[in-house]
Design an enzyme around this catalytic site. Sequence first.
Site, short mmCIF file in Angstrom:
data_model
loop_
_atom_site.label_atom_id
_atom_site.label_comp_id
_atom_site.label_asym_id
_atom_site.label_seq_id
_atom_site.Cartn_x
_atom_site.Cartn_y
_atom_site.Cartn_z
N ASP A 1 74.89 2.57 25.93
CA ASP A 1 74.33 3.08 26.97
C ASP A 1 75.34 3.02 28.20
O ASP A 1 75.32 2.31 29.19
CB ASP A 1 73.22 2.03 27.32
CG ASP A 1 72.32 2.56 28.61
OD1 ASP A 1 72.58 3.83 29.13
OD2 ASP A 1 71.65 1.76 29.11
N ASP B 1 79.48 -5.65 28.46
CA ASP B 1 79.47 -4.90 29.59
C ASP B 1 80.72 -4.94 30.59
O ASP B 1 81.22 -6.19 30.56
CB ASP B 1 78.47 -4.98 30.73
CG ASP B 1 78.30 -4.05 31.77
OD1 ASP B 1 77.42 -3.22 31.53
OD2 ASP B 1 79.13 -4.02 32.56
N HIS C 1 64.38 3.86 29.19
CA HIS C 1 64.66 2.75 28.51
C HIS C 1 63.87 2.48 27.27
O HIS C 1 64.58 2.13 26.21
CB HIS C 1 64.69 1.31 28.98
CG HIS C 1 65.93 1.23 30.26
ND1 HIS C 1 65.62 1.44 31.60
CD2 HIS C 1 67.21 0.95 30.04
CE1 HIS C 1 66.91 1.10 32.05
NE2 HIS C 1 67.73 1.17 31.24
N ASP D 1 72.20 -3.84 33.35
CA ASP D 1 71.29 -4.35 33.62
C ASP D 1 70.24 -4.99 33.09
O ASP D 1 69.19 -5.36 33.88
CB ASP D 1 70.77 -2.70 34.61
CG ASP D 1 70.46 -1.79 33.35
OD1 ASP D 1 70.34 -2.32 32.20
OD2 ASP D 1 70.29 -0.67 33.86
N GLN E 1 83.33 -0.64 40.27
CA GLN E 1 82.44 0.31 40.77
C GLN E 1 81.83 -0.10 42.17
O GLN E 1 82.03 -1.33 42.39
CB GLN E 1 81.42 0.70 39.84
CG GLN E 1 80.69 -0.63 39.11
CD GLN E 1 79.95 -0.10 37.93
OE1 GLN E 1 79.92 0.79 37.42
NE2 GLN E 1 79.62 -1.27 37.20
N ASP F 1 86.15 -4.48 28.03
CA ASP F 1 86.07 -3.15 27.43
C ASP F 1 85.29 -2.98 26.12
O ASP F 1 85.75 -3.66 25.28
CB ASP F 1 87.37 -2.63 27.50
CG ASP F 1 87.82 -2.23 28.81
OD1 ASP F 1 87.34 -1.21 29.22
OD2 ASP F 1 88.79 -2.95 29.36
N ALA F 2 84.38 -2.05 26.02
CA ALA F 2 83.65 -1.91 24.78
C ALA F 2 84.65 -1.20 23.70
O ALA F 2 84.86 -1.93 22.72
CB ALA F 2 82.62 -0.82 25.12
#
Lengths: 538, 499
Positions: free
Chosen positions: B360, B308, B264, B288, B234, B342-343
């Site tokens: 999330d 993540d 959040h 984040d 990204q 990778d989740a």
Amino acid sequence: MRPISRADFLKGLGGLAVLGLGFQFLRVRPAQFRVSMVGPSRQVGHRLRDLMKDGAASLSSFVDCGSKTVVIVGGGMAGLSAGWWLKKNGFQDFLILELEPQVGGNSSFGENAVSKFPWGAHYVPLANRESKYVRQLFLELGIIEADHDKEKPRYNELYLCHDPQERLLKDGSFQEGLVPKRGLKPAEEDEMKRFFDRVHELRETRGSDGKPAFAIPLDLSSEDACFRNLDKISFARWLKENNFVTRPLQWYVNYCCRDDYGATAENVSAWAGLHYFAGRRGHAVNAETNSVVTWPEGNGFLVSRLREMLADKIVTNAPVLRLIEDKEGGNLCYFTSDGAVSRYKAKFAIFCAPRFLAPYLVENYKLEKKPTYAPWLVANITLKKVPGGRGVGLAWDNVSYYGDSLGYVVANHQNITTRQSRVVVTYYLPLSQLPPDAARRKLLNSPEKAWSAAIVEDLETMHPGITADIISIDLWPWGHGMISPGVDYIWQERRQLPLNQGAVHFAHSDMSGISNFEEAQYQGVQAAERVLAQLEKS
Amino acid sequence: MIYPLLLTAFVISTCGLVYELIAGTIASYLLGDSVTQFSTVIGVYLFSMGVGSYLSRFVVKNVIATFIRVELLVGLVGGISASLLFLLFEHVENFRILLYSLVSIIGILIGLEVPLLMRILQDKLEFKDLVSQVFTFDYVGALLASLLFPLVLVPYLGLVRVSFLFGLFNVLVAFWSIRLFKNELKSSTFLNTMAVVLVLALTGGFAFSEKIMTVAETSTFPDPIIFSTSTPYQRIVITGNGKDIRLFLNGNLQFSTRDEYRYHEALVHPGMAALPQASDILVLGGGDGMAVRELLKYPQVKSIQLVDLDQKMTQLFTEQEILTRINKNSLKDTRVKVLNGDAFVWLRKNDRKFDFIVVDFPDPSNFSLGKLYSDTFYKTLKKSLKPNGLVVIQSTSPYFAKNSYWCVVNTLKASGFYTTPYHAYVPAFGDWGYVIGSQTPFCPGKNYAPALTYLSPESFNAMLEFPKDMLPTKTAVNRLNNQELVHLFEAEWSEYEAH
């Protein structure tokens, strides 16, 4: 001052043309990617041929490996399925001898840093209710999760082809699905609808014997003459007689014939052609009827699982040289491994290679008429990034309305990662434009650069500029890629192929006439059944 | 002198057509609907040429000097036209007025050129030769431009550079004309100076066109960019104006420090308040560190595993001071383990069980993200959950994308969870949706962490209520093999983006 003469004007135009060409040369940079030709092992084939030249002489000295009750010759889908069925029935004393370094045959697969990828068969449609062996295996492998004996089983969704499944490039952009939809005239649309109404009706039709008109495996189809007579005419003739003549429909039907049989509608029987459309009736509780199961390595996934199950039974790099009947009615199976000739004494052999090889390997076997096999070229192309294109985005199966190939399947499609990275696409080209023998010669004699150039040209029409994204092209020529179900093959010629010669039983999809996983598995299981029945008797 | 002048006709017609194509292309890029854009641009351009031709009759004196001035002016306006359109797109009230004004000006100037050129040549050629030759070169130039533009110019130079390059050609023609007519011109000093200045300016523009494009891109962010980087996954952009720091991924707003606490707190606390014993937590996405910051407010938490995809992202939010100030150094806490991967792939291999899982992910805007909202994913998730454990999923806006939101809820339900949908108002995003998945019917808890800014047992009760325009819709289950959610999401958000 004089006006411009015609000569000067023409000179000027010439200059402009040269300038334009110069730009053209600047534009076309030489392709910078690796091209290589891989399997099937031609060296092994040649070694085999050299050994056989010496005839019986080379078989006079051998290492005696003792005896096995059953030797399976060939580790393609039929051979692996025969082994699976024997083992499942508690029978252990058998071996599978495979010529290549890996089992798999048409379902072979490869792997590079980016992905696994198929070298041939790459999917299985949802299994029909009568496809019992398919459903049984799928249950064992967790492909079917529940209700394998019901109308609608539950499939493992990781293996069902993820959406979007198919797209077609036509009139400058990609549309969803492979049935042409864009820019059809009303007459073409009507004909398309009439065709699908017709084949869907046939899909649900049963004969007077209660069997489906078109079944999978095809041996379970109705014996009614009204269906079987369809095998006596070509599919092209059937289409013409039924007034299916518009170009988009003709394109689609030919695409399907080339996809499943490696031949055009001219060269397959109407029965075979209709079987493609009316045979698949599989349902799932959690997928649409036209869904398929697939994996990055294609049907190589099934091969790997079967190989795990049969690990202790498989011998690779072991080409069989000769099957000779011995005095007791059993078989002497000669094969080479590491250059030396070895021999098993076997009560039974299951010969799972294509039938055209039987005269060379099975003593005293006479083949009346060599069946027709379609040659194919399969290429695995590694790309720097996902190919773009106007219209709907990248699907699993990506096809062009223009060009001779069947397009390409994206090997990484089933991945569950969110990474956008390099991809491997598997490109399929049936050489259906030439008669099979001429096509085979072309396949084996054309240099790899010629093939890669043809592939790149085809891909460029689908994705202008894709050449710059190609990392490598690997080619796999299939000389005898799949059996062609021409007129009279399925319901006449193949039924004249003997099921066995003495203690040698045959199993291969060419005994069905349709080359796919379901038929190969069925033939393998049937041969294993015959052997088990014989064993029970003795 | 005839050859050079006819060559001039050739160059100016090429340049003229290129400007027209540039305007049409940029309008298609920026406004979409290329048929309309090209039709209207060509129409306005040709009409303006007519106006220019008409106006040429009013040039009585100094035909040559006027011709050169016009030439310089075309060079200037045409040369900067692409940059102007890109740079001003975000800042003008009505882009079309700018577009058609620019096209008209160029059209009028080009329309002036040919009649003036013909008048310059009128004493030197017979009328029939004059007309024939000027128009021949004019039209051949048009052909060349229309072929070069899509095949060579745009692919190899890009629009901004092409525009500067052809501006430069126009100015060079002017320069050349000054020399050709130095005897006819009274004084060429001014014209020469102008030409030199323009050559320098346009060459500078050509050389720095990359910079211009970057400026054009950054002007899409309302505040100054304080950090930006591209990762394999990204483009990360962080903007700040002293009071408000914003994170954008691929141009989409992820949070604004003004109100991210709302997003959040609503994501984490309703679940945690119902889990007084929760010690092992899993966070999927959320690189984040904001969700982790909220989780660390509970003393019972012993370990937080964060998975993540993007290493750059977690690294930034662990090391950059301006960012760690926002997440209160949460990713450096000893209880937190960060893993980049990778989740879905990680979950399938995981055999640890968690009390609470916070999901999330970015919105399901493409097929690979859609897989992370599938029933197969949620069933896999369930295997990593303790029997009394809870999951919470950020699930897009039930206002902007009502069907998408209820599709997530529906899919979670179909995967064997009891679902508790709720929503909160986050000014930067609008009304935002979440859903809690549980294995027994969910009872809201009262054990909220102390000193929250937004959430309380009472405010959570209000979040459970959905007003009439957000009520559940009948949607299918999102499966890997139908990607229902991505299709819904595309359809719903495209409606808002069109405005």
